[in-house]
Write an enzyme that holds these catalytic residues in place. Sequence first.
Site, PDB file in Angstrom:
ATOM      1  N   VAL A 155       1.060   6.796   0.186  1.00  0.00           N
ATOM      2  CA  VAL A 155       0.256   5.749   0.790  1.00  0.00           C
ATOM      3  C   VAL A 155      -1.113   5.692   0.119  1.00  0.00           C
ATOM      4  O   VAL A 155      -1.760   6.718  -0.073  1.00  0.00           O
ATOM      5  CB  VAL A 155       0.074   6.020   2.300  1.00  0.00           C
ATOM      6  CG1 VAL A 155      -0.708   4.909   2.955  1.00  0.00           C
ATOM      7  CG2 VAL A 155       1.422   6.198   2.982  1.00  0.00           C
ATOM      8  N   CYS A 156      -1.543   4.497  -0.243  1.00  0.00           N
ATOM      9  CA  CYS A 156      -2.850   4.302  -0.866  1.00  0.00           C
ATOM     10  C   CYS A 156      -3.862   3.951   0.215  1.00  0.00           C
ATOM     11  O   CYS A 156      -3.852   2.851   0.762  1.00  0.00           O
ATOM     12  CB  CYS A 156      -2.784   3.185  -1.906  1.00  0.00           C
ATOM     13  SG  CYS A 156      -4.344   2.956  -2.764  1.00  0.00           S
ATOM     14  N   LEU A 157      -4.701   4.916   0.537  1.00  0.00           N
ATOM     15  CA  LEU A 157      -5.789   4.709   1.490  1.00  0.00           C
ATOM     16  C   LEU A 157      -7.076   5.248   0.861  1.00  0.00           C
ATOM     17  O   LEU A 157      -7.170   6.451   0.595  1.00  0.00           O
ATOM     18  CB  LEU A 157      -5.530   5.464   2.799  1.00  0.00           C
ATOM     19  CG  LEU A 157      -4.367   5.033   3.668  1.00  0.00           C
ATOM     20  CD1 LEU A 157      -4.252   5.943   4.884  1.00  0.00           C
ATOM     21  CD2 LEU A 157      -4.525   3.591   4.108  1.00  0.00           C
ATOM     22  N   ASN A 178      -6.262  -2.675  -2.294  1.00  0.00           N
ATOM     23  CA  ASN A 178      -5.978  -1.252  -2.508  1.00  0.00           C
ATOM     24  C   ASN A 178      -4.477  -1.028  -2.698  1.00  0.00           C
ATOM     25  O   ASN A 178      -3.937  -0.046  -2.218  1.00  0.00           O
ATOM     26  CB  ASN A 178      -6.456  -0.418  -1.316  1.00  0.00           C
ATOM     27  CG  ASN A 178      -7.937  -0.511  -1.104  1.00  0.00           C
ATOM     28  OD1 ASN A 178      -8.698  -0.432  -2.061  1.00  0.00           O
ATOM     29  ND2 ASN A 178      -8.357  -0.695   0.125  1.00  0.00           N
ATOM     30  N   ASN A 221       0.798  -1.224   0.000  1.00  0.00           N
ATOM     31  CA  ASN A 221       0.000   0.000   0.000  1.00  0.00           C
ATOM     32  C   ASN A 221       0.831   1.276   0.000  1.00  0.00           C
ATOM     33  O   ASN A 221       0.287   2.367   0.132  1.00  0.00           O
ATOM     34  CB  ASN A 221      -0.951   0.009   1.195  1.00  0.00           C
ATOM     35  CG  ASN A 221      -1.846  -1.204   1.208  1.00  0.00           C
ATOM     36  OD1 ASN A 221      -1.601  -2.139   1.962  1.00  0.00           O
ATOM     37  ND2 ASN A 221      -2.845  -1.241   0.343  1.00  0.00           N
TER      38      ASN A 221
END
Length: 177
Positions: free
Chosen positions: A93-95, A127, A86
């Site tokens: 950061v992939c959130l 994600n 992620n």
Amino acid sequence: MAKEEPIMDGPKRLQNELKEMMGHTVLTQFRCLEVEPDNIYKWYALLLPVSPPYDKGAFKLEIDFPMQYPFKPPRLHLNTKIYHPNVNDRGQVCLPILEIEHWKPTTRIEHVLQVLLATINDPQTENAYRVDVANEFRNDPKRFYKMAEAYVLRFSEHRPTDAELAKMAKKKKKAAQ
């Protein structure tokens, strides 16, 4: 005049959230919070994940709040290299919670940090920023953990002990007086 209201609300909201976070003891995996001098829109902290292999190191986090916060989401950036599905090679950061279409102005930074820490501790392959690392996590977990641990040992920051954290907090409190 109405267009400037979000910008006017931003600093007040940030001041309130910063005050809450500075006195917060519940997020024990989020420590050493500092704000860039004369810029409440940029925060720095240290992440102390609790799940292997990330529990062996500490990771520098940078939080950039847009002038339109809370109407636009903050941007999170890990300044410490990490092998994680992620987090991309640049530390982004992939959130999903931070994507424009999912962001809600009522979301507080404490909740964002809880989601970040949960994601670091338990990678979310659906994600993933790095599909190759996500596939490895799913299909060859032994190799994934070996690589992730190697990154932690090589690139992570010193993980402060509770005594060191208490000493830093005491020093910071003394400096603020």
